[in-house]
Design an enzyme around this catalytic site. Structure first.
Site, PDB file in Angstrom:
ATOM      1  N   TRP A 119       0.857  -1.195   0.000  1.00  0.00           N
ATOM      2  CA  TRP A 119       0.000   0.000   0.000  1.00  0.00           C
ATOM      3  C   TRP A 119       0.888   1.238   0.000  1.00  0.00           C
ATOM      4  O   TRP A 119       2.092   1.159   0.216  1.00  0.00           O
ATOM      5  CB  TRP A 119      -0.926  -0.009   1.222  1.00  0.00           C
ATOM      6  CG  TRP A 119      -2.095   0.943   1.091  1.00  0.00           C
ATOM      7  CD1 TRP A 119      -2.240   2.150   1.681  1.00  0.00           C
ATOM      8  CD2 TRP A 119      -3.265   0.735   0.303  1.00  0.00           C
ATOM      9  NE1 TRP A 119      -3.427   2.728   1.326  1.00  0.00           N
ATOM     10  CE2 TRP A 119      -4.080   1.870   0.467  1.00  0.00           C
ATOM     11  CE3 TRP A 119      -3.707  -0.289  -0.535  1.00  0.00           C
ATOM     12  CZ2 TRP A 119      -5.318   2.014  -0.171  1.00  0.00           C
ATOM     13  CZ3 TRP A 119      -4.942  -0.148  -1.168  1.00  0.00           C
ATOM     14  CH2 TRP A 119      -5.729   0.994  -0.979  1.00  0.00           C
ATOM     15  N   ASP A 169      -0.176  11.968   0.821  1.00  0.00           N
ATOM     16  CA  ASP A 169      -1.204  12.852   1.367  1.00  0.00           C
ATOM     17  C   ASP A 169      -2.436  12.055   1.795  1.00  0.00           C
ATOM     18  O   ASP A 169      -2.415  10.825   1.857  1.00  0.00           O
ATOM     19  CB  ASP A 169      -1.569  13.940   0.349  1.00  0.00           C
ATOM     20  CG  ASP A 169      -2.181  13.380  -0.944  1.00  0.00           C
ATOM     21  OD1 ASP A 169      -2.426  12.152  -1.024  1.00  0.00           O
ATOM     22  OD2 ASP A 169      -2.413  14.181  -1.874  1.00  0.00           O
ATOM     23  N   GLU A 172      -3.302   9.214  -0.536  1.00  0.00           N
ATOM     24  CA  GLU A 172      -2.258   8.230  -0.836  1.00  0.00           C
ATOM     25  C   GLU A 172      -1.540   8.540  -2.147  1.00  0.00           C
ATOM     26  O   GLU A 172      -1.281   7.671  -2.973  1.00  0.00           O
ATOM     27  CB  GLU A 172      -2.853   6.809  -0.852  1.00  0.00           C
ATOM     28  CG  GLU A 172      -2.901   6.200   0.525  1.00  0.00           C
ATOM     29  CD  GLU A 172      -4.315   5.884   0.994  1.00  0.00           C
ATOM     30  OE1 GLU A 172      -5.237   5.858   0.169  1.00  0.00           O
ATOM     31  OE2 GLU A 172      -4.488   5.670   2.204  1.00  0.00           O
ATOM     32  N   GLU A 328     -18.596   6.787  -0.695  1.00  0.00           N
ATOM     33  CA  GLU A 328     -17.395   7.613  -0.652  1.00  0.00           C
ATOM     34  C   GLU A 328     -17.546   8.837  -1.545  1.00  0.00           C
ATOM     35  O   GLU A 328     -17.264   9.957  -1.142  1.00  0.00           O
ATOM     36  CB  GLU A 328     -16.197   6.786  -1.109  1.00  0.00           C
ATOM     37  CG  GLU A 328     -14.865   7.509  -1.056  1.00  0.00           C
ATOM     38  CD  GLU A 328     -13.717   6.577  -1.437  1.00  0.00           C
ATOM     39  OE1 GLU A 328     -12.862   6.306  -0.576  1.00  0.00           O
ATOM     40  OE2 GLU A 328     -13.680   6.118  -2.595  1.00  0.00           O
TER      41      GLU A 328
END
Length: 382
Positions: A119, A169, A172, A328
């Site tokens: 990730w 940030d 990502e 989202e």
């Protein structure tokens, strides 16, 4: 042209109760809040940033037990890594360069592990956000913040040691930059930790010094045309920037930079009440994010513009699914529609529900008095 009437007060209040239900139903037995229980890239993982804002909404709703469980989980994640954190801080204090791969992750498994999936992991804003959220929760409910003292001390040490490192940030992205929203979260967390009285004098002194260095850096290099910018030296804004005003207080509400920042975000990223992440966003086509609309609404409410804040709450409520779940983002005004299909193919449909969206809805609903009948007075609480 016809317009859709705003949701009724009972509808808005019902969505607040449903938001609490969605969040707590999916809270893991460990106390972690999964980012989304259904989305392929999020399920099974919890972020300090997302979870801390979600816990803030739950705390405001009055569910002390659920919020405590999240903060206990986060504290355990930190104290379980005490040796690693102390080693990282020691290396930094001695002037040794610490590789990005050795830094704390930004997301963890629901059981508190690092996880095996690669990730974009080095993000520091979540640690500052947690410091702010856990101390705010304790203050709100008159809890003994000493319950989380060991973890808070470790977190302060980590933030103070690495606050000035480039990192990813909120989204990502852009490991090569120092992001103003990240710096705002670190500032807010350090100031909150000092203000709580939970850290010893030496830590408090260092945290206070670092907080002032952060503020000076941002005001010197993170402002263009009178408003905050996405990263130091950039020319554009980001939908996360209002957090530097409320709740993190890097720029006070009565500072002209705060008003200019809110206005710039509204002007450049708000389309009919839905706030985009940034103008060049291509993630799922660059839709409007509910949590960012709530963040901007929170700031408008705190600044006294309750009409604008209510408009944001109405817009968010209008995006709920038939099951009153909040996604989202929504695709009504995509910035880059040609990119939407590639993300759907890669990860599936947009994360729904997103617990962070529900948490931020609770925050804004509470700020406007929907949960208690009395709107919050931000300046009185600062």
């Amino acid at each position: 042209m016809t317009t859709t009437p705003p949701p009724s007060s009972s509808t808005l209040a019902g969505l607040a109760h449903r938001s609490h239900q969605v969040i707590t139903e999916h809270q893991h037995r460990s106390g972690a809040y999964p980012a989304s229980p259904t989305f392929s890239a999020y399920r099974g993982f919890a972020w300090f940033r997302d979870g801390s804002f979600t816990a803030e909404g739950i705390s405001r709703y009055g569910d002390v037990t659920s919020a405590n469980r999240f903060h206990d989980w986060a504290a355990g994640v930190l104290t379980d890594r005490r040796g690693h954190i102390e080693s990282l801080v020691g290396a930094a204090d001695s002037g040794r360069q610490v590789p990005v791969e050795s830094m704390l992750p930004t997301r963890f498994t629901l059981e508190g592990g690092d996880g095996a999936v690669q990730w974009w992991n080095f993000q520091t804003d979540g640690y500052g956000t947690w410091l702010w959220a856990v101390t705010e929760h304790a203050r709100r409910h008159d809890l003994d913040v000493g319950r989380w003292r060991p973890a808070i001390q470790l977190c302060v040490d980590y933030v103070a040691a690495f606050w000035d490192r480039n990192c990813y940030d909120w989204w990502e992205e852009h490991l090569d930059q120092r992001h103003v929203s990240t710096l705002g979260a670190l500032y807010g967390g350090l100031v909150a930790a000092v203000g709580s009285g939970v850290v010893d004098a030496a830590r408090a002194a260092r945290a206070g010094q670092v907080a002032e260095e952060i503020r000076k850096l941002v005001l010197d290099e993170g402002v263009r045309d009178g408003h905050l910018i996405k990263w130091l030296g950039s020319e554009v804004v980001d939908g996360s920037l209002p957090a530097c005003v409320v709740p993190f207080g890097l720029v006070e509400l009565d500072d002209p930079v705060a008003a200019a920042t809110l206005d710039a975000v509204t002007r450049e990223l708000d389309t009919d009440g839905g706030v985009h992440r940034y103008a060049a966003d291509v993630f799922y086509g660059g839709g409007q994010w509910l949590l960012l609309s709530a963040l901007l609404g929170w700031n408008r409410a705190a600044a006294g513009d309750t009409a604008a804040a209510w408009s944001y709450l109405h817009w968010i409520a209008a995006q709920a699914t038939n099951d009153d779940e909040l996604p989202e983002q929504v695709p009504h005004h995509l910035l880059a529609p040609e990119h939407r299909a590639e993300w759907v193919e890669r990860w599936g449909t947009v994360a729904t529900p997103l617990l962070w969206s529900h948490g931020m809805y609770l925050v804004l609903a509470d700020e406007l008095g929907l949960l208690t009948g009395e709107p919050r007075q931000w300046q009185e609480r600062r």
